[in-house]
Design an enzyme around this catalytic site. Structure first.
Site, PDB file in Angstrom:
ATOM      1  CB  THR A 139      -0.881  -0.007   1.267  1.00 17.28           C
ATOM      2  OG1 THR A 139      -1.475   1.265   1.434  1.00 17.28           O
ATOM      3  CG2 THR A 139      -0.104  -0.323   2.541  1.00 17.28           C
ATOM      4  CG  ASP A 140      -1.158   4.943  -1.053  1.00 17.97           C
ATOM      5  OD1 ASP A 140      -1.729   4.309  -0.141  1.00 17.97           O
ATOM      6  OD2 ASP A 140      -1.752   5.781  -1.777  1.00 17.97           O
ATOM      7  CD  GLU A 141      -3.563   3.198   4.128  1.00 19.07           C
ATOM      8  OE1 GLU A 141      -3.512   3.152   5.358  1.00 19.07           O
ATOM      9  OE2 GLU A 141      -4.587   2.945   3.464  1.00 19.07           O
ATOM     10  CE1 TYR A 164      -3.277  -2.995   5.475  1.00 16.16           C
ATOM     11  CE2 TYR A 164      -3.283  -0.636   5.023  1.00 16.16           C
ATOM     12  CZ  TYR A 164      -3.281  -1.952   4.568  1.00 16.16           C
ATOM     13  OH  TYR A 164      -3.272  -2.204   3.218  1.00 16.16           O
ATOM     14  CE  LYS A 168       0.126  -4.806   2.780  1.00 16.66           C
ATOM     15  NZ  LYS A 168      -0.189  -6.173   2.232  1.00 16.66           N
TER      16      LYS A 168
END
Ligand code: NAD
Ligand code: TYD
Length: 366
Positions: A139-141, A164, A168
Site C-alpha cells: 500500500t501507499d500508506e 496496518y 505492511k
C-alpha cells in the site's frame, strides 16, 4: 529478459476484494491456472468467487499463511511458477482497535510464506528458478501522510502511521531482504486506494453506498477534507500482471489512479450517482451525511506518482473516477445476493458496533 508467461499461479488472499478481481482476470483474460490460498477471515468470501468455484482452472485451499506445513503441501501439489501475495488484514480502523491480528498475518504470515517459497524455489531446476517470481501487494500508506502538495515516489522514505501500514511496511522490508539475502526473485508494488466490485462494506465507498440505500447515516470522519488517490480495481490487477511479467526483480513499483478526491467529494459523488440510478424519494441521499469523530492518526493525503510504471512498463490507468464510481454503484445495486452474503457475517456486527460508538460531531448543514 523477455516477458514472462507464468501459467500456474499461486494467489494468496484470493477470496478478498482485490484477490477475487485478480483471480477472475487471471482465469478469464489470461487462461491461467490459479491456486487460491485464503483463510476466509470475515473479509474473505467464497461468494466473490462463485463463477470460478467449479472451474478446473481454479483450486481453492482454505489455508492460513501462518501455517507452514499447509503452505508446504500446497507448494508441492501445485508447483507454481509465480506467487501473487495479497492475503492480509487490510482495514485501518480495525488495526487501531486490535493490532495483534495485523502483526500476525501481515508480518509473521508474510515471513512464513517467504520461508516456504524459498524452500520450494531452492528445489527448482535452474531455468525455472530464473523465471520464478514472488510479487507482494502493498500500500501507499507505508509512506505516511502528504501535505497539500507532492506525491509519493518509490524513493519516498517509509513513515507509516497506523498499525496496518506499519505491518505492511514490515512485510515489504522482508520481501526486499529476501531478495538481497537469498536472491529470491521478489517484487513489491505499493498502490493507492482501490474501489470496485466485491469490496467489503467496511471501506469508505461500499459502506457509503450500502448505508445510503438503507437510509442510514453516512459517517464522514472529521471534516471530510482528507484526500485519497482512487484506483479502479480492474486497472490495479492489470498493473499487477504487468509488474509480475515485465518488472525487474528486487524493484518496487508504485501504482495509482491519478484521481485525487477529498472524502466529502467521494461521498457526494456516490449520493449523486444513487439519485440517478435509484432516486430516494424522501429527500436527497446527501442529507444522510454525518460528520463523526476523526480517526486517530488519520493521514491527511495520499497521492501516487506512478511515472516509473508508466515509463518503464507502459501501464496507465484506464478508468476515470467518475466512470469507475458509476460502474461500482451499479454493481452494488445489481448484486443484492452478494451484499447479503457479507451482511450476515461477523464483519457487519463489527462495523455496526464501531459506528454506533462514534457519536456524530455536528448535524450536516443543508
Ligand atoms: P481484503 O481484506 O478484502 O482481503 C484480504 C483477504 O486475505 C481475505 O480474503 C482474507 O480472508 C485473507 N486473509 C486474511 N488473513 C489471512 C491469513 N492469515 N491467511 C490467508 N488468508 C488470509 O483486502 P484487499 O482490499 O483485497 O487487499 C488485498 C491486498 O492489497 C492486501 O495485502 C492489502 O494490504 C493491499 N492493498 C489494498 C488496498 C485497498 O484499497 N483495498 C490498497 C493498497 C493495498
Ligand atoms: P478507508 O476506505 O478505510 O481506506 P484507508 O483508510 O485505507 O485510506 O478510508 C478511506 C478514507 O475515508 C479515509 O480518509 C478515512 C475515510 N472514512 C470516512 O470518512 N468514513 C468512513 O466510514 C470510512 C470507513 C472511512
Amino acid at each position: 529478459m523477455p516477458d514472462l508467461h507464468p501459467q500456474r499461479i499461486l494467489v494468496t488472499g484470493g477470496a478478498g476484494f482485490i484477490g477475487s478481481n485478480l483471480v477472475y482476470f487471471l482465469i478469464d483474460e489470461l487462461g491461467a491456472e490459479v491456486a487460491n490460498i485464503d483463510k476466509l477471515t470475515y473479509a474473505g468470501n467464497l461468494a466473490s468467487l462463485e463463477r470460478v468455484m467449479q472451474n478446473p482452472r481454479h483450486q481453492f485451499h482454505r489455508v492460513d499463511i501462518c501455517d507452514r506445513p499447509a503452505l508446504r503441501a500446497v507448494f508441492e501439489a501445485v508447483r507454481p511458477e509465480a506467487v501473487l501475495h495479497l492475503a492480509a488484514e487490510s482495514h485501518v480502523d480495525r488495526s487501531i482497535e486490535s493490532p495483534g491480528d495485523f502483526i500476525q498475518t501481515n508480518v509473521v504470515g508474510t515471513f512464513c510464506l517467504l520461508e516456504e517459497t524459498r524452500h520450494y524455489w531452492a528445489s527448482l531446476p535452474a531455468a525455472e528458478k530464473e523465471t520464478f517470481r514472488f510479487l507482494g501487494v502493498s500500500t501507499d500508506e507505508v509512506y505516511g501522510s502528504l501535505g497539500p502538495t507532492g506525491k509519493f515516489t518509490e524513493q519516498t522514505p517509509y513513515d507509516p502511521s497506523s498499525p496496518y501500514s506499519a505491518s505492511k511496511a514490515g512485510a515489504d522490508h522482508l520481501l526486499r531482504a529476501y531478495h538481497r539475502t537469498y536472491g529470491l526473485p521478489t517484487l513489491v508494488t505499493n498502490c493507492s486506494n482501490n474501489y470496485g466490485p466485491y469490496q467489503f462494506p467496511e471501506k469508505l465507498i461500499p459502506l457509503m453506498i450500502l448505508n445510503a440505500l438503507a437510509g442510514k447515516p453516512l459517517p464522514v470522519y472529521g471534516k471530510g477534507e482528507n484526500v485519497r488517490d482512487w484506483l479502479y480495481v480492474g486497472d490495479h490487477v492489470r498493473a499487477l500482471w504487468t509488474v509480475l511479467t515485465r518488472g525487474a526483480v528486487g524493484e518496487t513499483y508504485n501504482i495509482g489512479g491519478n484521481e485525487e478526491r477529498k472524502n466529502l467529494e467521494v461521498v457526494t459523488t456516490i449520493c449523486h450517482e444513487l439519485e440517478t440510478l435509484r432516486p430516494r424519494g424522501a429527500g436527497s441521499y446527501d442529507a444522510l451525511i454525518t460528520f463523526v469523530k476523526d480517526r486517530p492518526g488519520h493521514d491527511f493525503r495520499y497521492a501516487i506518482d506512478a511515472g516509473k510504471l508508466e515509463r518503464e512498463l507502459e501501464w496507465k490507468p484506464k478508468r476515470s473516477f467518475e466512470a469507475g464510481i458509476r460502474e461500482t454503484v451499479s454493481w452494488y445495486l445489481q448484486n443484492d445476493e452478494w451484499v447479503r452474503s457479507t451482511t450476515n457475517s461477523e464483519c457487519r456486527s463489527w462495523t455496526e458496533s464501531h459506528y454506533s460508538n462514534r457519536a456524530p460531531l455536528a448535524p450536516r448543514l443543508e
